[in-house]
Design a protein around this motif. Sequence first.
Motif, PDB file in Angstrom:
ATOM      1  N   PRO A  87      13.913  56.854 118.241  1.00 46.22           N
ATOM      2  CA  PRO A  87      14.791  58.024 118.336  1.00 46.22           C
ATOM      3  C   PRO A  87      15.352  58.376 116.968  1.00 46.22           C
ATOM      4  O   PRO A  87      15.541  57.512 116.120  1.00 46.22           O
ATOM      5  CB  PRO A  87      15.889  57.579 119.294  1.00 46.22           C
ATOM      6  CG  PRO A  87      15.877  56.095 119.213  1.00 46.22           C
ATOM      7  CD  PRO A  87      14.480  55.685 118.926  1.00 46.22           C
ATOM      8  N   GLU A  88      15.627  59.650 116.769  1.00 43.92           N
ATOM      9  CA  GLU A  88      16.141  60.109 115.479  1.00 43.92           C
ATOM     10  C   GLU A  88      17.660  60.031 115.393  1.00 43.92           C
ATOM     11  O   GLU A  88      18.198  59.775 114.331  1.00 43.92           O
ATOM     12  CB  GLU A  88      15.694  61.553 115.228  1.00 43.92           C
ATOM     13  CG  GLU A  88      14.203  61.690 115.053  1.00 43.92           C
ATOM     14  CD  GLU A  88      13.795  63.133 114.827  1.00 43.92           C
ATOM     15  OE1 GLU A  88      14.684  63.984 114.628  1.00 43.92           O
ATOM     16  OE2 GLU A  88      12.591  63.400 114.853  1.00 43.92           O
ATOM     17  N   SER A  89      18.343  60.286 116.524  1.00 41.67           N
ATOM     18  CA  SER A  89      19.796  60.340 116.469  1.00 41.67           C
ATOM     19  C   SER A  89      20.410  59.757 117.731  1.00 41.67           C
ATOM     20  O   SER A  89      19.756  59.650 118.766  1.00 41.67           O
ATOM     21  CB  SER A  89      20.271  61.782 116.279  1.00 41.67           C
ATOM     22  OG  SER A  89      19.895  62.565 117.390  1.00 41.67           O
ATOM     23  N   CYS A  90      21.670  59.420 117.615  1.00 43.80           N
ATOM     24  CA  CYS A  90      22.453  58.887 118.734  1.00 43.80           C
ATOM     25  C   CYS A  90      22.874  60.065 119.620  1.00 43.80           C
ATOM     26  O   CYS A  90      23.393  61.064 119.120  1.00 43.80           O
ATOM     27  CB  CYS A  90      23.679  58.157 118.184  1.00 43.80           C
ATOM     28  SG  CYS A  90      24.826  57.566 119.434  1.00 43.80           S
ATOM     29  N   ALA A  91      22.657  59.936 120.902  1.00 41.31           N
ATOM     30  CA  ALA A  91      22.980  61.033 121.817  1.00 41.31           C
ATOM     31  C   ALA A  91      24.483  61.176 122.052  1.00 41.31           C
ATOM     32  O   ALA A  91      24.931  62.191 122.575  1.00 41.31           O
ATOM     33  CB  ALA A  91      22.278  60.817 123.148  1.00 41.31           C
ATOM     34  N   CYS A  93      27.110  60.569 119.454  1.00 41.37           N
ATOM     35  CA  CYS A  93      27.771  61.176 118.292  1.00 41.37           C
ATOM     36  C   CYS A  93      26.887  62.203 117.577  1.00 41.37           C
ATOM     37  O   CYS A  93      27.369  62.926 116.713  1.00 41.37           O
ATOM     38  CB  CYS A  93      28.200  60.105 117.301  1.00 41.37           C
ATOM     39  SG  CYS A  93      26.820  59.254 116.489  1.00 41.37           S
ATOM     40  N   LEU A  94      25.613  62.230 117.890  1.00 42.84           N
ATOM     41  CA  LEU A  94      24.623  63.156 117.330  1.00 42.84           C
ATOM     42  C   LEU A  94      24.301  62.907 115.859  1.00 42.84           C
ATOM     43  O   LEU A  94      23.648  63.723 115.228  1.00 42.84           O
ATOM     44  CB  LEU A  94      25.060  64.615 117.534  1.00 42.84           C
ATOM     45  CG  LEU A  94      25.312  65.019 118.984  1.00 42.84           C
ATOM     46  CD1 LEU A  94      25.789  66.456 119.051  1.00 42.84           C
ATOM     47  CD2 LEU A  94      24.083  64.814 119.842  1.00 42.84           C
ATOM     48  N   TYR A  95      24.754  61.767 115.296  1.00 45.30           N
ATOM     49  CA  TYR A  95      24.391  61.415 113.934  1.00 45.30           C
ATOM     50  C   TYR A  95      23.042  60.703 113.936  1.00 45.30           C
ATOM     51  O   TYR A  95      22.714  59.981 114.876  1.00 45.30           O
ATOM     52  CB  TYR A  95      25.444  60.516 113.279  1.00 45.30           C
ATOM     53  CG  TYR A  95      26.686  61.241 112.859  1.00 45.30           C
ATOM     54  CD1 TYR A  95      26.680  62.104 111.771  1.00 45.30           C
ATOM     55  CD2 TYR A  95      27.876  61.077 113.558  1.00 45.30           C
ATOM     56  CE1 TYR A  95      27.828  62.776 111.391  1.00 45.30           C
ATOM     57  CE2 TYR A  95      29.029  61.742 113.185  1.00 45.30           C
ATOM     58  CZ  TYR A  95      28.988  62.593 112.097  1.00 45.30           C
ATOM     59  OH  TYR A  95      30.122  63.258 111.722  1.00 45.30           O
ATOM     60  N   GLU A  96      22.284  60.883 112.874  1.00 45.60           N
ATOM     61  CA  GLU A  96      20.984  60.229 112.771  1.00 45.60           C
ATOM     62  C   GLU A  96      21.169  58.739 112.513  1.00 45.60           C
ATOM     63  O   GLU A  96      22.141  58.317 111.893  1.00 45.60           O
ATOM     64  CB  GLU A  96      20.163  60.858 111.645  1.00 45.60           C
ATOM     65  CG  GLU A  96      19.726  62.268 111.955  1.00 45.60           C
ATOM     66  CD  GLU A  96      18.816  62.839 110.880  1.00 45.60           C
ATOM     67  OE1 GLU A  96      18.442  62.106 109.946  1.00 45.60           O
ATOM     68  OE2 GLU A  96      18.485  64.019 110.988  1.00 45.60           O
ATOM     69  N   PHE A  97      20.205  57.950 112.993  1.00 50.25           N
ATOM     70  CA  PHE A  97      20.226  56.514 112.745  1.00 50.25           C
ATOM     71  C   PHE A  97      19.769  56.239 111.326  1.00 50.25           C
ATOM     72  O   PHE A  97      18.884  56.909 110.804  1.00 50.25           O
ATOM     73  CB  PHE A  97      19.285  55.782 113.718  1.00 50.25           C
ATOM     74  CG  PHE A  97      19.758  55.815 115.146  1.00 50.25           C
ATOM     75  CD1 PHE A  97      20.910  55.155 115.524  1.00 50.25           C
ATOM     76  CD2 PHE A  97      19.039  56.487 116.115  1.00 50.25           C
ATOM     77  CE1 PHE A  97      21.337  55.172 116.843  1.00 50.25           C
ATOM     78  CE2 PHE A  97      19.449  56.505 117.431  1.00 50.25           C
ATOM     79  CZ  PHE A  97      20.599  55.846 117.790  1.00 50.25           C
TER      80      PHE A  97
END
Length: 168
Positions: A87-91, A93-97
């Motif tokens: 996955p590209e981002s946290c669902a 906080c919507l910040y990318e990993f």
Amino acid sequence: MGFPVGYTEVFLPKLFVHTLWFLGFIRYVIVALFSSLGLSDFLETDTVWQDTRTRTRPESPPVSALLIREILPVIKFDELVVMGDPPESCAVCLYEFEGGEEIRWLRNCRHVFHRACLDRWMDHDQKTCPLCRTPFVPDELQEEFNQRLWAASGVGDLHSEYISVPGL
């Protein structure tokens, strides 16, 4: 047929806009007056609104959250081995990993979240994935989880005493 001569729908929005403009003008005059008199400290022009629903955090997390944290491992995002694309981002906080960040990888649904985001979610006594509502605790560990939760709550001791009372 043609267009009707008068539009009341157009008149009301114009009246509303003009009223708002007039109230803004009055606010500007009051601020200018207070500033010229040196009383601008009495005006709160930079009001900061706090969203208390998202900022509050329980003082102590529920027992279930502490037990779930023991079950769900914390790993670095670099260590995540996923079939296909990670996955590209946290669902939440919507910040990318990023590479060295601590994450929690849910066993049941395989969703990935920042550790802090998921811990905050659990602190509000949530026991399911924020995305798909799959339970955090895998089925094979559910019985052990229930027993540990029962023992940690202290209700098990009261319940066993209640059952052992003769004549009941």
